[in-house]
Scaffold this motif. Structure first.
Motif, PDB file in Angstrom:
ATOM      1  N   ILE A 198       0.863  -1.178   0.000  1.00 40.62           N
ATOM      2  CA  ILE A 198       0.000   0.000   0.000  1.00 40.62           C
ATOM      3  C   ILE A 198       0.902   1.231   0.000  1.00 40.62           C
ATOM      4  N   PRO A 199       1.062   1.911  -1.139  1.00 41.12           N
ATOM      5  CA  PRO A 199       1.936   3.088  -1.209  1.00 41.12           C
ATOM      6  C   PRO A 199       1.505   4.190  -0.246  1.00 41.12           C
ATOM      7  N   SER A 200       2.487   4.789   0.415  1.00 43.33           N
ATOM      8  CA  SER A 200       2.248   5.880   1.363  1.00 43.33           C
ATOM      9  C   SER A 200       3.024   7.107   0.918  1.00 43.33           C
ATOM     10  N   SER A 201       2.423   8.271   1.127  1.00 39.81           N
ATOM     11  CA  SER A 201       3.049   9.503   0.645  1.00 39.81           C
ATOM     12  C   SER A 201       3.769  10.290   1.733  1.00 39.81           C
ATOM     13  N   ILE A 202       4.070   9.667   2.859  1.00 42.48           N
ATOM     14  CA  ILE A 202       4.763  10.379   3.934  1.00 42.48           C
ATOM     15  C   ILE A 202       6.036  11.028   3.396  1.00 42.48           C
ATOM     16  N   SER A 203       6.293  12.268   3.806  1.00 40.73           N
ATOM     17  CA  SER A 203       7.433  13.011   3.259  1.00 40.73           C
ATOM     18  C   SER A 203       8.752  12.428   3.750  1.00 40.73           C
ATOM     19  N   TRP A 204       9.802  12.677   2.980  1.00 42.93           N
ATOM     20  CA  TRP A 204      11.133  12.175   3.323  1.00 42.93           C
ATOM     21  C   TRP A 204      11.578  12.717   4.677  1.00 42.93           C
ATOM     22  N   GLY A 205      11.296  13.985   4.944  1.00 40.80           N
ATOM     23  CA  GLY A 205      11.708  14.592   6.203  1.00 40.80           C
ATOM     24  C   GLY A 205      10.999  14.018   7.419  1.00 40.80           C
ATOM     25  N   GLU A 206       9.824  13.440   7.228  1.00 43.04           N
ATOM     26  CA  GLU A 206       9.049  12.874   8.338  1.00 43.04           C
ATOM     27  C   GLU A 206       9.158  11.355   8.408  1.00 43.04           C
ATOM     28  N   TYR A 208      11.671   9.206   9.118  1.00 42.72           N
ATOM     29  CA  TYR A 208      12.314   8.594  10.289  1.00 42.72           C
ATOM     30  C   TYR A 208      11.303   8.440  11.416  1.00 42.72           C
ATOM     31  N   GLN A 209      10.595   9.504  11.698  1.00 45.70           N
ATOM     32  CA  GLN A 209       9.595   9.470  12.760  1.00 45.70           C
ATOM     33  C   GLN A 209       8.460   8.502  12.417  1.00 45.70           C
ATOM     34  N   GLY A 210       8.088   8.468  11.136  1.00 40.77           N
ATOM     35  CA  GLY A 210       7.028   7.565  10.703  1.00 40.77           C
ATOM     36  C   GLY A 210       7.403   6.103  10.889  1.00 40.77           C
ATOM     37  N   LEU A 211       8.659   5.753  10.608  1.00 42.06           N
ATOM     38  CA  LEU A 211       9.143   4.387  10.810  1.00 42.06           C
ATOM     39  C   LEU A 211       9.291   4.078  12.297  1.00 42.06           C
ATOM     40  N   GLN A 212       9.687   5.069  13.039  1.00 42.56           N
ATOM     41  CA  GLN A 212       9.896   4.907  14.477  1.00 42.56           C
ATOM     42  C   GLN A 212       8.577   4.687  15.214  1.00 42.56           C
ATOM     43  N   GLN A 213       7.535   5.397  14.772  1.00 43.90           N
ATOM     44  CA  GLN A 213       6.250   5.376  15.481  1.00 43.90           C
ATOM     45  C   GLN A 213       5.207   4.490  14.805  1.00 43.90           C
ATOM     46  N   ASP A 214       5.621   3.654  13.888  1.00 45.86           N
ATOM     47  CA  ASP A 214       4.743   2.685  13.235  1.00 45.86           C
ATOM     48  C   ASP A 214       3.654   3.342  12.380  1.00 45.86           C
ATOM     49  N   VAL A 215       3.945   4.528  11.874  1.00 45.49           N
ATOM     50  CA  VAL A 215       3.006   5.200  10.976  1.00 45.49           C
ATOM     51  C   VAL A 215       3.037   4.524   9.615  1.00 45.49           C
ATOM     52  N   VAL A 216       4.216   4.068   9.216  1.00 48.66           N
ATOM     53  CA  VAL A 216       4.392   3.361   7.951  1.00 48.66           C
ATOM     54  C   VAL A 216       5.236   2.116   8.212  1.00 48.66           C
ATOM     55  N   ASN A 230      19.490   7.351   9.172  1.00 52.25           N
ATOM     56  CA  ASN A 230      19.305   6.422  10.292  1.00 52.25           C
ATOM     57  C   ASN A 230      17.970   5.686  10.267  1.00 52.25           C
ATOM     58  N   HIS A 231      17.382   5.520   9.102  1.00 52.83           N
ATOM     59  CA  HIS A 231      16.122   4.783   9.008  1.00 52.83           C
ATOM     60  C   HIS A 231      16.306   3.327   9.455  1.00 52.83           C
ATOM     61  N   HIS A 232      17.507   2.798   9.234  1.00 50.13           N
ATOM     62  CA  HIS A 232      17.781   1.395   9.567  1.00 50.13           C
ATOM     63  C   HIS A 232      17.815   1.134  11.065  1.00 50.13           C
ATOM     64  N   THR A 233      17.857   2.190  11.868  1.00 49.58           N
ATOM     65  CA  THR A 233      17.904   2.029  13.328  1.00 49.58           C
ATOM     66  C   THR A 233      16.506   2.025  13.944  1.00 49.58           C
ATOM     67  N   THR A 234      15.480   2.218  13.130  1.00 49.10           N
ATOM     68  CA  THR A 234      14.103   2.232  13.629  1.00 49.10           C
ATOM     69  C   THR A 234      13.508   0.822  13.588  1.00 49.10           C
ATOM     70  N   PRO A 235      12.467   0.555  14.386  1.00 45.88           N
ATOM     71  CA  PRO A 235      11.828  -0.777  14.356  1.00 45.88           C
ATOM     72  C   PRO A 235      11.295  -1.145  12.978  1.00 45.88           C
ATOM     73  N   ASN A 236      10.818  -0.161  12.224  1.00 46.54           N
ATOM     74  CA  ASN A 236      10.237  -0.454  10.913  1.00 46.54           C
ATOM     75  C   ASN A 236      11.199  -0.202   9.757  1.00 46.54           C
ATOM     76  N   GLY A 237      12.493  -0.145  10.070  1.00 47.40           N
ATOM     77  CA  GLY A 237      13.486   0.011   9.022  1.00 47.40           C
ATOM     78  C   GLY A 237      14.656  -0.938   9.182  1.00 47.40           C
ATOM     79  N   LYS A 238      14.548  -1.817  10.165  1.00 47.64           N
ATOM     80  CA  LYS A 238      15.661  -2.686  10.556  1.00 47.64           C
ATOM     81  C   LYS A 238      15.986  -3.763   9.522  1.00 47.64           C
ATOM     82  N   TYR A 239      14.955  -4.256   8.823  1.00 43.43           N
ATOM     83  CA  TYR A 239      15.152  -5.390   7.921  1.00 43.43           C
ATOM     84  C   TYR A 239      15.253  -4.921   6.464  1.00 43.43           C
TER      85      TYR A 239
END
Length: 343
Positions: A198-206, A208-216, A230-239
């Motif tokens: 499901i494509p999401s349009s969350i902005s590049w600047g937001e 990191y927070q989106g991956l961290q807070q399970d928004v995407v 540092n996207h790879h350090t978030t729960p939703n960017g680790k893999y």
């Protein structure tokens, strides 16, 4: 009245002299010197784009013995590629770096062919295409359809894009129902929707927070870009699953009208500087691909490989349909023929 008229005349003369002295219109002055404003949208001093434009500046200034001055802007006159394209059209910038997606906004739809997932099967395939007849044909299309507003100086890269998210992809089925930050319209969105995401349009600047807070749930990009953030350090960017769905293309453009106004000597120097900038940018990017992958793993990210054939099979009909709409069927076939030759 006479005094007022005299003041306006003097003011006009002063402005004309200042403009001539500054050479800010990008054309050659009476002394044969020109100033080139070169820009990209990345603000990091470590960006491969910066390495490329600094090499362009170095070669142009050295080869011209100072008669060409290059002013490099790293995100300082536009962090959006649309801004850089506009400035190039208005001659407020002379050389810019942009992606195919933003070039389509100028009405040159064929360039977006290079953005379609799995259009290129390897870096070697990409390089043989853009550095060969395919690249030459695209350069002619850009120049002709822009009425000489854009002249292509060379093809840069922004790396190989991969999936990264809250779980690894073991098969294409693992994408079903997952939100993925990517383009939400066009052929790229069509590809990911067909794959089940499901494509999401969350902005590049937001993001990191989106991956961290399970928004995407996930995203996709090249190692240097998402690891620097540092996207790879978030729960939703680790893999990280190396889908390699896009061997990216970036266009190094100059305003064609300005280029034509330069002396033949200056034109040859600019072309040489561009050629060297292509080598420098690709070298910097390829080096960072390795460096940032290693950093991601050191930081705890997990990387896995996947059978890409199911992804490629999904992409083929999307490529066919897009090429028809772009009136670039022959170019698509040329690219596919190159892939067959390299097998």
């Amino acid at each position: 009245m006479k005094k007022t008229k005299t003041v306006y005349i003097l003011l006009g003369l002063v402005i004309a002299v200042l403009l001539s002295a500054c050479g800010n219109d990008g054309t050659e002055g009476e002394d044969g010197k020109i100033k080139i404003v070169a820009a990209h949208n990345q603000t990091s001093p470590d960006s491969p784009y910066q390495a490329g434009l600094l090499k362009f500046k170095e070669v142009a200034e050295e080869e011209s013995n100072g008669s060409i001055e290059v002013e490099v802007h790293a995100g300082t006159i536009g962090t959006e590629e649309s801004q850089l394209v506009e400035k190039l059209q208005l001659k407020a910038a002379d050389v810019v770096v942009v992606s195919p997606g933003f070039m389509t906004q100028t009405g040159i739809k064929e360039v977006d062919l290079f953005s379609i997932p799995y259009i290129f099967t390897s870096y070697e395939h990409w390089e043989s295409a853009v550095d060969g007849e395919v690249g030459e044909k695209m350069a002619d299309i850009i120049n002709e359809k822009s009425d000489n507003s854009f002249k292509l100086l060379g093809y840069w890269t922004a790396g190989v894009r991969h999936y990264y998210g809250k779980k690894p992809l073991e098969s294409i089925d693992d994408l079903k129902g997952m939100s993925l930050r990517t383009q939400t319209s066009g052929v790229i969105a069509d590809f990911w929707k067909t794959a089940g995401a499901i494509p999401s349009s969350i902005s590049w600047g937001e993001l990191y927070q989106g991956l961290q807070q399970d928004v995407v749930d996930s995203s996709e990009n090249a190692y240097p870009f998402f690891v620097q953030q540092n996207h790879h350090t978030t729960p939703n960017g680790k893999y990280i699953t190396e889908t390699a769905h896009d061997y990216t293309t970036r266009f190094l453009l100059i305003n064609g009208e300005k280029f034509d106004s330069y002396s033949k000597e200056h034109q040859e120097i600019i072309l040489k500087a561009a050629e060297e900038s292509v080598k420098a940018e690709r070298e910097a990017n390829n080096s960072q691909e390795v460096e940032y992958k290693e950093k991601a793993i050191e930081d705890g990210a997990e990387v896995n490989q996947i059978d890409r054939e199911p992804f490629i099979e999904i992409a083929k009909p999307i490529q066919d349909e897009a090429a028809k709409e772009m009136e670039a069927v022959d170019l698509l076939q040329d690219i596919r023929d190159l892939a067959e030759e390299q097998k």
